[in-house]
Design an enzyme around this catalytic site. Structure first.
Site, PDB file in Angstrom:
ATOM      1  N   HIS A   1      -9.540  15.054 -16.937  1.00 53.59           N
ATOM      2  CA  HIS A   1     -10.455  14.893 -15.803  1.00 53.59           C
ATOM      3  C   HIS A   1     -11.890  15.152 -16.252  1.00 53.59           C
ATOM      4  O   HIS A   1     -12.796  14.353 -15.992  1.00 53.59           O
ATOM      5  CB  HIS A   1     -10.046  15.862 -14.688  1.00 53.59           C
ATOM      6  N   GLU A   2     -12.101  16.270 -16.938  1.00 46.66           N
ATOM      7  CA  GLU A   2     -13.451  16.624 -17.370  1.00 46.66           C
ATOM      8  C   GLU A   2     -13.947  15.698 -18.485  1.00 46.66           C
ATOM      9  O   GLU A   2     -15.110  15.280 -18.494  1.00 46.66           O
ATOM     10  CB  GLU A   2     -13.483  18.080 -17.847  1.00 46.66           C
TER      11      GLU A   2
ATOM     12  N   HIS B   1     -15.387  12.473 -17.145  1.00 49.76           N
ATOM     13  CA  HIS B   1     -16.762  12.576 -16.653  1.00 49.76           C
ATOM     14  C   HIS B   1     -17.756  12.382 -17.798  1.00 49.76           C
ATOM     15  O   HIS B   1     -18.730  11.634 -17.682  1.00 49.76           O
ATOM     16  CB  HIS B   1     -17.002  13.949 -16.012  1.00 49.76           C
TER      17      HIS B   1
END
Length: 215
Positions: free
Chosen positions: A22-23, A26
């Site tokens: 998820h990170e 980004h």
């Protein structure tokens, strides 16, 4: 106690990778749109060690799993990694590109939920009967859909808040951004009043519906 340890073991890999990717997503999308901050910080990587937050990635999820197992109740499993640094001012079109940077994290969680679901189906069809691996795949679906739903809540600084900011007219967007210092307080209040589960339920239902399309 053995069942508690087994539950933690089943959820460990899906949760770590759900939060980690998820990170990383980004940072990767921010780099695509012109901001190299995350890359320069070594955060555009699939190495979990670079993203793990001892409290958010390990302690909080373990405590939630322990509480759910010992008390015999379900709960919202969530956690967080070290936030990937993004300098929105360095994006080529800061307000517009913010939407794609924010959506990348939940988007990757949905993709991982689909992949875990396909893996679960393939294991069942091939006759795999090992509860640990079947449970891990099922946990992968649940964890990723939950993180997707939580992060899409329209509360800054969650990803949903960033997306709303990007879509609002400039004046309304800047007014809306003033909620950001209170975002965590709002989230805790929603959790304490049992409203959080109610708010994420529609997104969870949508996510489950999308996952079923691939089964």
């Amino acid at each position: 106690m053995d069942s508690v340890i087994q539950t933690i073991a089943v959820y460990a890999i899906p949760l770590i990778f759900a939060i980690t990717l998820h990170e990383a997503a980004h940072g990767y999308v921010a780099r695509m749109f012109g901001d190299p901050t995350a890359q320069l910080a070594g955060r555009v990587t699939l190495n979990p060690v670079r993203h793990i937050d001892p409290v958010g990635t390990l302690l909080v999820p373990i405590l939630i799993l322990l509480a759910a197992k010992l008390m015999g109740v379900g709960g919202l499993l969530f956690g967080w990694a070290k936030p990937v640094p993004v300098d929105f001012g360095r994006l080529r079109h800061p307000k517009r590109d913010m939407l794609w940077v924010a959506a990348a994290g939940p988007g990757v969680n949905l993709l991982m939920a689909i992949m875990w679901a396909i893996g679960l189906k393939l294991m069942i069809e091939s006759g795999v009967q090992e509860d640990f691996f079947l449970g891990m795949a099922a946990a992968g679906v649940r964890v990723n859909l939950m993180l997707m739903a939580l992060n899409l809540l329209p509360i800054p600084p969650l990803d949903g808040g960033r997306i709303v900011f990007s879509l609002l007219p400039n004046r309304l967007a800047w007014q809306y951004s003033k909620l950001e210092p209170y975002g965590m307080v709002i989230l805790i209040l929603l959790l304490a009043t049992n409203m959080l589960g109610f708010l994420v339920a529609p997104v969870l239902a949508l996510g489950n519906g999308i996952v079923r399309l691939f089964l």
